[in-house]
Design an enzyme around this catalytic site. Structure first.
Site, PDB file in Angstrom:
ATOM      1  N   SER A   1      28.847  43.960  46.968  1.00 51.60           N
ATOM      2  CA  SER A   1      28.679  44.763  45.754  1.00 51.60           C
ATOM      3  C   SER A   1      28.864  43.963  44.474  1.00 51.60           C
ATOM      4  CB  SER A   1      29.664  45.937  45.764  1.00 51.60           C
ATOM      5  OG  SER A   1      30.997  45.466  45.774  1.00 51.60           O
TER       6      SER A   1
ATOM      7  N   ASP B   1      37.112  51.720  38.908  1.00 51.14           N
ATOM      8  CA  ASP B   1      37.790  51.835  40.190  1.00 51.14           C
ATOM      9  C   ASP B   1      38.915  50.811  40.351  1.00 51.14           C
ATOM     10  OD1 ASP B   1      36.333  49.513  40.489  1.00 51.14           O
ATOM     11  OD2 ASP B   1      35.232  50.157  42.274  1.00 51.14           O
TER      12      ASP B   1
ATOM     13  N   HIS C   1      36.217  46.564  41.241  1.00 48.05           N
ATOM     14  CA  HIS C   1      35.042  45.775  40.897  1.00 48.05           C
ATOM     15  C   HIS C   1      35.119  45.324  39.441  1.00 48.05           C
ATOM     16  CE1 HIS C   1      33.649  48.128  44.401  1.00 48.05           C
ATOM     17  NE2 HIS C   1      32.957  47.039  44.670  1.00 48.05           N
TER      18      HIS C   1
END
Length: 335
Positions: free
Chosen positions: A51, A213, A216
């Protein structure tokens, strides 16, 4: 490990999973041509990995790692760059084989890979993950692509992960990053250690450097990572003349020593080198270390502002968005 300590780690791991949300949607689409104003045949760049490679955590294309690198390359090299993103949210190193199949179809001039965080959280054996990464690098090198790998970040810098799990996460991350460095350089690629590159700024400015979050990178976090990787990407595409007269007192190391050094200093490039015209010595492959990490200039705290500029090559907004784009692919996962 005692039963009590094992129970504590399991409890902390479950708490971290509850604190760090799963991906709720795909990252911004970034495929397309950057720097079209320069004209000529575009340089083809592929981004593979998890990601972070995909750019999860930001809202705009121009804020993703791939877009930042493509824009920086186009302006440094004065030519357009066609970006193809194959990275998948939640990917582990084993998933690179599927991404590789797609990447080979576009025959990239440059491939950028960021992978490893999910291998740490899912406890993929280091030897397995590093071998799978080496296979991917060899596959890309087989079609003539230059390969730059950002090695596993230090998960010990993530706040939702508490001690003692944080200490184990740091140890596992560094073990994997060291093995990745050796595997990638032996396979013909270059590495840039990401390690705790975001760590000091994260603790000082957690709401700025990391996304909502707390796991990230934010737009500014991706800019820091791109600033560390861009010089290596440029160097891979515009190599210097062979340094056949280098000696051991000119920054040349054995690969094993260099891998250990890179893990300790985030933002360090490791690339193959020659000494007296030879690739190897009695203790293995020769490599060169370069310290590359720089902290981009700070901007206004306005969250709607563009990502922190990497350098003068990324100033302005002119072609930070590709001319064409296609839907990215992703699946639920942490990284």
């Amino acid at each position: 490990m005692t039963i009590a300590s094992a129970g504590l780690l399991i409890s902390q791991a479950e708490r971290a999973r509850r604190t760090i949300p799963l991906a709720e949607g795909p990252p911004p689409r970034a495929d397309g041509v950057f720097g079209a104003k320069f004209g000529g045949k575009p340089l083809v760049m592929a981004v593979l990995g998890d990601s972070i490679a995909a750019g999860y955590g930001v809202l705009r294309t121009r804020e993703t790692l791939g877009a930042l690198l493509a824009t920086g390359l186009s302006r440094r090299l004065r030519r357009p760059v066609r970006l193809h993103r194959f990275a998948v949210v939640g990917a582990i190193t084993d998933g690179l084989r599927h991404q590789l199949e797609d990447a080979l179809e576009v025959r990239p001039d440059l491939a950028v890979i960021l992978i490893g965080g999910n291998d740490v959280t899912k406890r993929t054996p280091v030897a397995v993950a590093s071998r799978q990464l080496a296979d991917t690098v060899r596959g890309l090198r087989g079609v003539g692509a230059e390969v730059v790998v950002g090695t596993c970040p230090d998960l010990g810098t993530i706040r939702p992960i508490k001690p003692p799990l944080r200490w184990l996460a740091r140890r596992w991350s560094r073990q994997l990053a060291e093995a990745q460095t050796i595997a990638v350089v032996e396979a013909g690629g270059r590495t840039v250690s990401l390690g705790d590159l975001l760590g000091p700024r994260f603790f000082a400015e957690p709401t700025r450097m990391f996304a909502w979050d707390h796991f990230h990178p934010s737009a500014d976090g991706y800019a820091v990572a791109a600033a560390a990787m861009l010089p290596t990407a440029v160097a891979a595409l515009v190599p210097s003349a062979p340094a056949s007269t280098l000696s051991l007192d000119q920054g040349v190391h054995t690969l094993a020593d260099a891998a250990q050094e890179a893990v300790r200093h985030a933002g360090t490039e490791v690339s193959a080198e020659q000494v007296a015209g030879r690739d190897r010595g009695p203790l293995g492959r020769w490599v060169r270390l370069r310290r590359l990490a720089v902290m981009p200039r700070q901007q206004t705290p306005d969250r709607d502002a563009p990502a922190v500029p990497l350098d003068e090559a990324l100033s302005g907004k002119g072609d930070m968005t590709p001319q064409e784009s296609t839907d990215g692919r992703g699946r639920d996962g942490m990284m």
